[in-house]
Design a protein around this motif. Structure first.
Motif, PDB file in Angstrom:
ATOM      1  N   ALA A 179      12.314 -30.063  29.571  1.00  0.00           N
ATOM      2  CA  ALA A 179      11.505 -30.604  28.476  1.00  0.00           C
ATOM      3  C   ALA A 179      12.342 -31.570  27.652  1.00  0.00           C
ATOM      4  N   CYS A 180      12.336 -31.419  26.322  1.00  0.00           N
ATOM      5  CA  CYS A 180      12.943 -32.420  25.444  1.00  0.00           C
ATOM      6  C   CYS A 180      14.440 -32.581  25.654  1.00  0.00           C
ATOM      7  N   SER A 181      15.108 -31.569  26.181  1.00  0.00           N
ATOM      8  CA  SER A 181      16.562 -31.646  26.372  1.00  0.00           C
ATOM      9  C   SER A 181      16.943 -32.153  27.752  1.00  0.00           C
ATOM     10  N   SER A 182      15.976 -32.573  28.546  1.00  0.00           N
ATOM     11  CA  SER A 182      16.226 -32.893  29.955  1.00  0.00           C
ATOM     12  C   SER A 182      17.397 -33.846  30.168  1.00  0.00           C
ATOM     13  N   SER A 183      17.411 -34.965  29.477  1.00  0.00           N
ATOM     14  CA  SER A 183      18.420 -35.982  29.787  1.00  0.00           C
ATOM     15  C   SER A 183      19.792 -35.628  29.239  1.00  0.00           C
ATOM     16  N   LEU A 184      19.885 -34.828  28.162  1.00  0.00           N
ATOM     17  CA  LEU A 184      21.209 -34.405  27.719  1.00  0.00           C
ATOM     18  C   LEU A 184      21.736 -33.295  28.625  1.00  0.00           C
ATOM     19  N   VAL A 185      20.839 -32.445  29.136  1.00  0.00           N
ATOM     20  CA  VAL A 185      21.250 -31.479  30.149  1.00  0.00           C
ATOM     21  C   VAL A 185      21.769 -32.236  31.381  1.00  0.00           C
ATOM     22  N   ALA A 186      21.117 -33.343  31.726  1.00  0.00           N
ATOM     23  CA  ALA A 186      21.569 -34.154  32.860  1.00  0.00           C
ATOM     24  C   ALA A 186      22.967 -34.704  32.606  1.00  0.00           C
ATOM     25  N   VAL A 187      23.272 -35.081  31.362  1.00  0.00           N
ATOM     26  CA  VAL A 187      24.622 -35.543  31.025  1.00  0.00           C
ATOM     27  C   VAL A 187      25.634 -34.432  31.281  1.00  0.00           C
ATOM     28  N   HIS A 188      25.310 -33.231  30.826  1.00  0.00           N
ATOM     29  CA  HIS A 188      26.201 -32.089  31.041  1.00  0.00           C
ATOM     30  C   HIS A 188      26.410 -31.830  32.535  1.00  0.00           C
ATOM     31  N   MET A 189      25.329 -31.880  33.311  1.00  0.00           N
ATOM     32  CA  MET A 189      25.442 -31.615  34.744  1.00  0.00           C
ATOM     33  C   MET A 189      26.278 -32.695  35.436  1.00  0.00           C
ATOM     34  N   ALA A 190      26.104 -33.928  35.017  1.00  0.00           N
ATOM     35  CA  ALA A 190      26.869 -35.026  35.618  1.00  0.00           C
ATOM     36  C   ALA A 190      28.353 -34.895  35.289  1.00  0.00           C
TER      37      ALA A 190
END
Length: 994
Positions: A179-190
């Motif tokens: 949801a709203c945190s999707s792209s910051l979670v993606a930063v963490h995963m990257a």
């Protein structure tokens, strides 16, 4: 209860590239300007999205939204499908979010100092944060209009997979939906993937697009929607969420892997963490404890505490509950009483809540703030919610843009998901390194695109950013970032003003440029004696460090043989024994030295010949270049040859004449003491011999109206008068060529025999013959014609052979290049030679052109994509209940493509294989058949893939009456172009007729 801090800090990750499009901001520069000025991008719902009157109710009734406003980007439907080699039929079927991401990732890679083509085949990872797809909602329920392209054109995973496929990236590729945190979670995963060495470069994207009012209605019904469409973070007047859209991309790389010439990173990821609220008081309700826990873990991973943070980019939506929970969580991570206040802000006040792209928007804002050491104002700071009691929590809102202090800076970025998945990233400012600029004066600006119009467009963009005080680094940057596409232009210059002047006149040349051909074949032509002059190539030594280094190396090696410095002789005009540079014993080693240094310099740039030819003494350097003689052997022989010829008694004369070989031969045979010394062209010969005999020939030719020119020489070279030197040259050659390996290497055209050399031809007798026999340059040049050279580059200090070749037309299809035309050469011609070769498809390694101090990549304007193609289906154009298929094949500004009528029988005759193939390709790809050319690449230009291969096979068989359709393995093989596909089908037709 928070977890114990980690004991070991995570290694840092560089944020090296950024690109974005957000409301009222089409680039990172626009985005920063919007933030610093404290403005917003919220507007009324555009009518092409959906009819607001059909879905608006100020009271938020069932099935209605309570607002007419949100943050929209302009023209999201524009897509340069030709650039990416995607067929129009597929572009129409793709989620617009896929198209937006492709554009943005390309520009982010460029911003990182990378040519996007250079990462092909690498383990670069793609991590995309996304939480909704209105495109899929509109299309996937239209069963009647379903197609293979529509199927793969939708789905969250396909957004990431599309990038990996188009750019040929082999690292992790996944979509993240929290949801709203999707792209910051993606930063963490990257960042985690980089630290775990699952990839060496990572691209992180967040994207959101509003094509229907679905989520607007949901937020209204859930009591979360602001009636004015504005987010008011941490404000007492916050009325809920205002939606926003956009796309942002960042490029990440391990700090330890930072290249020496890389642009400075915007920021460093010092640590990050992801966690969940768990069972709160509701699935969508946030908890202080979950947020506090994830921030504590991120700080521990960065080996920092909350006290270290200079500012915090909060989640801050403007909802009363959400803001209160976030502030209390921030207070909870401070151990004891705060010793200083930190700035708190939220980008949502400027652009709205961008949902799946919200995290990346805040992340980019924080990176830019650290890079510029300025925190933008927090919108609505003058309406601060007193209930938050920010001051006692060590927090404050920035009323205006605030400059940060010196030293290391830290920032925290939060993003909290609607379902409870939270992310926090700790950023640090990078340590800046200042490098003195280089002392170089030569540069070549390079720009590439996919067609002439695009080239002109992008050349203008790059030109607009040229800075007089840093133009060389910008040229260097363009060589590494803007040189990977098929249509090219290169602008050489020796100064910023000259570069700008040339750029101002280059737009027409750019617009007329066509795709670069493949397979350049270069001939190096080595100039003969007579081309020398005092201070030859001295300016190039100073302007081109690589050449100066190579000439010094050759000079040192020759000094051990000749006993004196060639460079000193060139600079002063005499050698250590007082002999003039024009003396044979000095000039021949000097020419040899310059030519070998030039060959080595071109090799530094990646320019190597496919064949060589040398005029007289030029054959020695040519033989070394061709791999037929070792450098040391050739150096000894050329020195011995010069000494032997110098020892011959002075006398004789030489005469250049504009006459044919037969005329020259008849004259030479009729007069004792004269002969032909060189045949340079069909109407260009040189006579040599006794002075009185040569004078007689000159009188006869003048009487017949033939132009002649007496040459200033010390000896009658290539005549019988040089016979005394033959034995000495033969003896010297017997010493240096013994055991030489002249097995087949590069082709070498012999100006002694007028033919290509065979293995074993370079015997002592060959070099002896070369002293007295004529130079058959024209015949030797024509012997190279069968090799089909595309370019001839003259290797020498003066343009002698260039003019001869142009006049003789011995190689009419070759471009003749002269890197050093003569005394006034300042290095620009050398750079222009590289530019010409590069424009013709030769891959140039540009670094050797620049001083080390200029080996620094500057960020250049991002690629300017075409906005002429539009593919949009939204709730407004499709209707929420109307079949999408009725309009899915159309888009504004692009007429439906049909088979064009033409008088060309190959296009109109139904039995024509060419006509059938182009008609089927046009049908399945939505191309105009008349626009399809035989040289177009099926995959790179037309998007011919596994789906279209099957469609083509199914349709071509009945159209041509084939007994069986061509198998996919046939179409998957080596068939690359439209013309090759026509040939394949023609072959199948002939087999069918048997």
């Amino acid at each position: 209860m928070t977890s114990a801090p980690m004991k070991t800090a995570q290694s840092t990750v560089d944020v090296v590239g950024i690109d974005c499009r957000f409301p009222a901001a089409d680039s990172p520069e626009d985005f920063w300007d919007l933030l610093v000025r404290g403005e917003h991008g919220v507007s009324a719902v555009p009518p092409q999205r959906w009819s607001i009157d059909d879905f608006y109710d100020p009271d938020g009734g069932p099935g209605r939204a309570n607002t007419r406003f949100a943050g929209f980007i302009d023209d999201p439907e524009t897509f340069d499908c030709e650039f990416f080699g995607i067929a129009p039929v597929e572009a129409k079927a793709m989620d617009i979010q896929q198209r937006m991401v492709l554009h943005t990732v390309w520009r982010a890679l460029e911003n990182a100092g990378l040519d996007p083509r250079s990462v092909r085949g690498s383990d670069t990872g793609v991590f995309v944060g996304v939480m909704s797809s209105d495109w899929g909602t509109l299309h996937l329920a239209d069963y009647a209009g379903m197609s293979a392209q529509r199927g793969v054109g939708n789905g969250f995973c396909m957004i990431a997979n599309r990038v990996s496929y188009q750019l040929d990236l082999r690292g992790p590729s996944l979509a993240v939906d929290t949801a709203c945190s999707s792209s910051l979670v993606a930063v963490h995963m990257a960042a985690s993937a980089l630290r775990n060495r699952e990839c060496d470069t990572a691209v992180v994207v967040g994207v959101n697009l509003m094509l229907t009012p679905a989520l607007s209605v949901f937020y209204t019904q859930a009591g979360l929607s602001a009636t004015d469409g504005r987010c008011r973070p941490f404000s007492g007047n916050g009325g809920g969420i205002g939606r926003g859209e956009g796309v942002g991309a960042v490029v990440l790389r391990r700090s330890e892997d930072r290249p020496d010439d890389a642009p400075e990173p915007y920021a460093l990821i010092a640590g990050s963490a992801v966690g969940q609220d768990g069972r709160s008081n509701g699935l969508t309700a946030p908890t202080r404890w979950g947020q506090e826990r994830v921030m504590t873990r991120a700080l521990a991973a960065a080996n920092r505490t909350a006290e270290d943070l200079d500012f915090i980019e909060g989640h801050g939506t403007g909802t009363t509950l959400g803001d209160m929970v976030e502030v209390r969580a921030l207070r909870g991570i401070v151990a004891g009483e705060p010793t200083r206040t930190r700035i708190l802000g939220s980008v949502k006040g400027n652009i709205g809540h961008c949902e799946g792209a919200a995290g990346i928007a805040g992340f980019i804002k924080a990176c830019l703030a650290l890079d510029k050491r300025i925190v933008p104002p927090t919108l609505f700071a003058d309406e601060e919610n007193p209930q938050l009691d920010l001051a006692s929590h060590g927090l404050r809102l920035a009323v205006g843009a605030e400059r940060l202090g010196r030293g290391q800076l830290y920032a925290g970025v939060s993003s909290f998901g609607l379902g409870g998945t939270n992310a926090h990233v700790v950023l640090a400012s990078p340590e800046r390194t200042r490098r003195p600029k280089g002392k170089g004066t030569l540069g070549v600006l390079t720009v590439t695109a996919n067609n002439g119009d695009a080239l002109a467009r992008n050349l203008a963009a790059v030109s607009a950013g040229i800075e007089a005080n840093d133009w060389l680094r910008q040229c260097y940057s363009s060589n590494h970032v803007k040189s990977g596409l098929g249509v090219r232009i290169a602008i050489p210059a020796t100064g910023a003003s000259a570069l700008l002047e040339t750029l101002a006149q280059a737009d027409r040349r750019a617009a007329a440029a066509t795709k670069t051909p493949r397979g350049a074949r270069i001939v190096f032509a080595f100039t003969g004696q007579g081309a020398q002059y005092r201070r030859m190539c001295v300016d190039l030594m100073h302007r081109l460090p690589a050449f100066g280094t190579h000439l010094q190396d050759v000079d040192s090696a020759l000094a051990e043989i000749t006993g004196s410095s060639i460079i000193a002789a060139i600079e002063s005009g005499t050698d250590a024994q007082g002999r003039s540079l024009d003396d044979t014993a000095v000039s021949q080693p000097a020419l040899f030295a310059v030519q070998i240094a030039l060959v080595r310099t071109f090799a530094d740039f990646g320019v190597r010949p496919a064949a060589v030819i040398g005029h007289s003494v030029g054959e020695f350097a040519a033989a070394v270049c061709a791999g037929r003689m070792a450098f040391t052997e050739a150096a000894r022989l050329v020195s011995a040859r010069g000494e032997a010829m110098q020892a011959v008694a002075r006398g004789g004369a030489m005469l250049a004449a504009d006459c044919g070989y037969d005329t020259a031969l008849a004259l030479a045979e009729s007069i004792d003491g004269a002969g032909i010394a060189a045949v340079n062209g069909p109407s260009s010969v040189v006579f040599a011999g006794a002075a009185d005999a040569v004078d007689t020939i000159a009188e006869k030719l003048r009487a017949d109206g033939v132009r002649v020119k007496a040459l200033t020489v010390s000896h009658a070279f290539h005549s019988a008068l040089m016979a005394p030197a033959r034995a000495a040259v033969r003896d010297a050659a017997a010493q240096v060529t013994a055991g030489a390996d002249d097995a087949v290497r590069l082709p070498m055209a012999s100006t002694v025999t007028g033919a290509l050399l065979e293995p074993g031809d370079l015997t002592p007798e060959y070099w002896a013959r070369q002293v007295t026999e004529p130079v058959l340059f024209d015949r030797a040049a024509r012997a190279l014609a069968d090799l089909r050279p595309t370019h001839v580059v003259e290797i020498g200090p003066r343009g002698v052979l260039s003019g001869i070749l142009r006049a003789s037309a011995a190689l009419p299809d070759s471009t003749i290049l002269t890197p050093i035309p003569g005394e006034k050469s300042d290095g620009l011609e050398f750079a222009a030679t590289l530019a010409s070769l590069w424009e013709s498809g030769v891959d140039i390694g540009w670094s050797a052109l620049y001083d080390r101090g200029d080996h620094r990549i500057r960020r250049l304007p991002g690629y300017v994509f075409s906005d002429g193609e539009r593919f949009l289906v939204s709730a407004a154009s499709a209707g929420l209940t109307a079949p999408v298929r009725a309009v899915a094949g159309q888009h504004p500004g692009r007429p439906a493509k049909t088979v064009a009528s033409t008088t060309d029988p190959a296009q109109t005759d139904p039995s024509s294989v060419h006509s059938a193939v182009t008609a089927v390709l046009g049908d399945i790809g939505d191309y105009r058949p008349a626009d399809l050319r035989p040289d177009q690449d099926l995959r790179d230009d037309l998007g011919f893939d596994s789906i279209t291969i099957m469609q083509f096979a199914d349709r071509i068989a009945p159209r041509l009456g084939l007994a069986a359709a061509p198998g996919p393995e046939q179409l998957h093989s080596d068939i690359r172009t439209v013309g090759e596909l026509v040939e394949l089908v023609t072959t199948l037709m002939k087999e069918n007729q048997r």
